[in-house]
Design a protein around this motif. Sequence first.
Motif, PDB file in Angstrom:
ATOM      1  N   ALA A 214     -23.322 -28.032  -8.308  1.00 39.53           N
ATOM      2  CA  ALA A 214     -24.343 -29.700  -8.067  1.00 39.53           C
ATOM      3  C   ALA A 214     -25.212 -29.284  -9.402  1.00 39.53           C
ATOM      4  O   ALA A 214     -25.060 -30.234  -9.725  1.00 39.53           O
ATOM      5  N   ALA A 215     -25.545 -28.133 -10.052  1.00 46.43           N
ATOM      6  CA  ALA A 215     -26.029 -28.140 -11.012  1.00 46.43           C
ATOM      7  C   ALA A 215     -25.669 -28.411 -12.115  1.00 46.43           C
ATOM      8  O   ALA A 215     -25.641 -28.640 -13.402  1.00 46.43           O
ATOM      9  N   LEU A 216     -24.114 -28.181 -12.448  1.00 45.55           N
ATOM     10  CA  LEU A 216     -22.985 -28.940 -13.324  1.00 45.55           C
ATOM     11  C   LEU A 216     -22.506 -29.891 -13.550  1.00 45.55           C
ATOM     12  O   LEU A 216     -22.781 -30.583 -14.952  1.00 45.55           O
ATOM     13  N   VAL A 217     -23.729 -31.080 -13.128  1.00 49.93           N
ATOM     14  CA  VAL A 217     -23.944 -32.521 -12.899  1.00 49.93           C
ATOM     15  C   VAL A 217     -24.914 -32.893 -14.475  1.00 49.93           C
ATOM     16  O   VAL A 217     -24.837 -33.090 -14.628  1.00 49.93           O
ATOM     17  N   SER A 218     -25.841 -31.666 -15.184  1.00 51.77           N
ATOM     18  CA  SER A 218     -25.820 -31.481 -16.084  1.00 51.77           C
ATOM     19  C   SER A 218     -24.666 -30.943 -17.699  1.00 51.77           C
ATOM     20  O   SER A 218     -24.918 -29.537 -17.314  1.00 51.77           O
ATOM     21  N   PRO A 219     -24.907 -31.776 -18.864  1.00 49.37           N
ATOM     22  CA  PRO A 219     -24.306 -31.147 -19.923  1.00 49.37           C
ATOM     23  C   PRO A 219     -24.962 -30.082 -20.032  1.00 49.37           C
ATOM     24  O   PRO A 219     -24.346 -29.300 -20.438  1.00 49.37           O
ATOM     25  N   THR A 220     -26.015 -30.228 -19.899  1.00 50.02           N
ATOM     26  CA  THR A 220     -26.788 -28.868 -20.745  1.00 50.02           C
ATOM     27  C   THR A 220     -26.757 -27.056 -20.227  1.00 50.02           C
ATOM     28  O   THR A 220     -25.942 -26.833 -20.016  1.00 50.02           O
ATOM     29  N   ILE A 221     -26.588 -27.569 -18.667  1.00 50.05           N
ATOM     30  CA  ILE A 221     -26.587 -26.439 -18.358  1.00 50.05           C
ATOM     31  C   ILE A 221     -25.272 -25.809 -18.225  1.00 50.05           C
ATOM     32  O   ILE A 221     -24.530 -24.551 -18.190  1.00 50.05           O
ATOM     33  N   LYS A 222     -24.143 -26.705 -17.688  1.00 51.51           N
ATOM     34  CA  LYS A 222     -22.777 -26.262 -18.060  1.00 51.51           C
ATOM     35  C   LYS A 222     -22.678 -26.033 -19.299  1.00 51.51           C
ATOM     36  O   LYS A 222     -21.940 -25.204 -19.492  1.00 51.51           O
ATOM     37  N   GLY A 223     -23.158 -26.464 -20.731  1.00 50.16           N
ATOM     38  CA  GLY A 223     -22.902 -26.066 -21.539  1.00 50.16           C
ATOM     39  C   GLY A 223     -23.313 -24.594 -21.549  1.00 50.16           C
ATOM     40  O   GLY A 223     -22.693 -23.556 -21.911  1.00 50.16           O
ATOM     41  N   MET A 224     -24.714 -24.048 -21.308  1.00 49.94           N
ATOM     42  CA  MET A 224     -25.116 -22.822 -21.311  1.00 49.94           C
ATOM     43  C   MET A 224     -24.217 -21.589 -20.441  1.00 49.94           C
ATOM     44  O   MET A 224     -23.880 -20.594 -20.642  1.00 49.94           O
ATOM     45  N   LEU A 225     -23.311 -22.354 -18.876  1.00 47.76           N
ATOM     46  CA  LEU A 225     -22.478 -21.594 -18.122  1.00 47.76           C
ATOM     47  C   LEU A 225     -21.420 -21.449 -18.925  1.00 47.76           C
ATOM     48  O   LEU A 225     -20.576 -20.667 -18.200  1.00 47.76           O
ATOM     49  N   ARG A 226     -20.695 -22.658 -19.820  1.00 43.59           N
ATOM     50  CA  ARG A 226     -19.531 -21.655 -20.969  1.00 43.59           C
ATOM     51  C   ARG A 226     -19.580 -21.137 -21.644  1.00 43.59           C
ATOM     52  O   ARG A 226     -19.050 -21.600 -22.537  1.00 43.59           O
ATOM     53  N   SER A 227     -20.703 -20.865 -22.727  1.00 42.08           N
ATOM     54  CA  SER A 227     -20.480 -19.874 -23.217  1.00 42.08           C
ATOM     55  C   SER A 227     -20.839 -18.852 -23.267  1.00 42.08           C
ATOM     56  O   SER A 227     -20.307 -18.345 -22.638  1.00 42.08           O
ATOM     57  N   GLN A 228     -21.025 -17.841 -25.007  1.00 40.31           N
ATOM     58  CA  GLN A 228     -21.152 -16.730 -24.756  1.00 40.31           C
ATOM     59  C   GLN A 228     -22.718 -16.156 -25.004  1.00 40.31           C
ATOM     60  O   GLN A 228     -23.092 -14.835 -24.817  1.00 40.31           O
ATOM     61  N   PHE A 229     -23.317 -17.363 -23.887  1.00 34.91           N
ATOM     62  CA  PHE A 229     -25.135 -17.044 -23.761  1.00 34.91           C
ATOM     63  C   PHE A 229     -24.885 -16.691 -22.806  1.00 34.91           C
ATOM     64  O   PHE A 229     -24.101 -16.066 -21.607  1.00 34.91           O
ATOM     65  N   THR A 230     -26.422 -15.498 -22.297  1.00 37.08           N
ATOM     66  CA  THR A 230     -26.462 -14.563 -21.213  1.00 37.08           C
ATOM     67  C   THR A 230     -26.283 -15.406 -20.186  1.00 37.08           C
ATOM     68  O   THR A 230     -25.428 -15.027 -19.181  1.00 37.08           O
ATOM     69  N   GLU A 231     -26.392 -16.724 -19.720  1.00 44.42           N
ATOM     70  CA  GLU A 231     -26.650 -16.985 -19.317  1.00 44.42           C
ATOM     71  C   GLU A 231     -25.265 -17.300 -17.795  1.00 44.42           C
ATOM     72  O   GLU A 231     -25.267 -17.425 -16.401  1.00 44.42           O
ATOM     73  N   ALA A 232     -24.510 -17.879 -18.896  1.00 45.17           N
ATOM     74  CA  ALA A 232     -22.864 -17.167 -18.446  1.00 45.17           C
ATOM     75  C   ALA A 232     -22.275 -15.982 -18.097  1.00 45.17           C
ATOM     76  O   ALA A 232     -21.494 -16.430 -17.311  1.00 45.17           O
ATOM     77  N   GLN A 233     -23.035 -15.253 -18.131  1.00 48.54           N
ATOM     78  CA  GLN A 233     -22.948 -13.411 -18.217  1.00 48.54           C
ATOM     79  C   GLN A 233     -22.838 -13.433 -16.459  1.00 48.54           C
ATOM     80  O   GLN A 233     -22.769 -13.079 -16.321  1.00 48.54           O
ATOM     81  N   THR A 234     -24.926 -13.700 -16.690  1.00 48.34           N
ATOM     82  CA  THR A 234     -25.624 -13.550 -15.275  1.00 48.34           C
ATOM     83  C   THR A 234     -25.573 -14.834 -14.761  1.00 48.34           C
ATOM     84  O   THR A 234     -26.123 -14.622 -12.977  1.00 48.34           O
ATOM     85  N   GLY A 235     -25.441 -16.127 -15.060  1.00 46.48           N
ATOM     86  CA  GLY A 235     -25.671 -17.068 -13.816  1.00 46.48           C
ATOM     87  C   GLY A 235     -27.108 -17.212 -13.566  1.00 46.48           C
ATOM     88  O   GLY A 235     -27.589 -18.000 -12.691  1.00 46.48           O
ATOM     89  N   ARG A 236     -27.987 -16.965 -14.744  1.00 49.50           N
ATOM     90  CA  ARG A 236     -29.275 -17.055 -14.412  1.00 49.50           C
ATOM     91  C   ARG A 236     -30.180 -18.258 -15.338  1.00 49.50           C
ATOM     92  O   ARG A 236     -29.680 -17.460 -16.802  1.00 49.50           O
ATOM     93  N   CYS A 237     -30.492 -19.254 -15.178  1.00 55.48           N
ATOM     94  CA  CYS A 237     -30.826 -20.459 -16.767  1.00 55.48           C
ATOM     95  C   CYS A 237     -31.948 -20.259 -17.061  1.00 55.48           C
ATOM     96  O   CYS A 237     -33.224 -20.394 -15.506  1.00 55.48           O
ATOM     97  N   THR A 238     -33.463 -19.740 -17.692  1.00 61.04           N
ATOM     98  CA  THR A 238     -34.662 -19.830 -17.566  1.00 61.04           C
ATOM     99  C   THR A 238     -35.047 -21.119 -18.563  1.00 61.04           C
ATOM    100  O   THR A 238     -34.458 -21.531 -19.569  1.00 61.04           O
ATOM    101  N   PHE A 239     -35.784 -22.003 -18.156  1.00 59.42           N
ATOM    102  CA  PHE A 239     -36.833 -23.031 -18.748  1.00 59.42           C
ATOM    103  C   PHE A 239     -37.488 -22.603 -19.132  1.00 59.42           C
ATOM    104  O   PHE A 239     -38.267 -22.980 -17.920  1.00 59.42           O
TER     105      PHE A 239
END
Length: 108
Positions: free
Chosen positions: A24-49
């Motif tokens: 459901a969250a992957l409807v957002s290109p922003t979140i999709k980019g965060m989760l497909r990157s080398q950033f912490t969000e991609a490794q933890t599945g935790r996105c802080t806004f």
Amino acid sequence: MADACKYITLVSSDGYEFVVLRDAALVSPTIKGMLRSQFTEAQTGRCTFPEFSGVVLEKVAEYFHYWHRNRDREDVPDMEIPVELCLVLVQAADYFNLDARPSLRDPA
């Protein structure tokens, strides 16, 4: 790894956490980019806004599930949006790139 997780966690500026279905969250290109990157969000599945309060992020999370639940329907019911949140939700929609029409064929 977080890629295999069915859910991700969205964290607001005031510390509220929202567990959201990853698809459901992957409807957002922003979140999709965060989760497909080398950033912490991609490794933890935790996105802080830090840009958004819990009230706003809760409505964003609700929208993600609303879109996911109704994505194949033609007669979609209106989503309830409090008038006092309209402006900040437009800003959130811009931040999350929700004006980009998601493709159902785009792999998650």
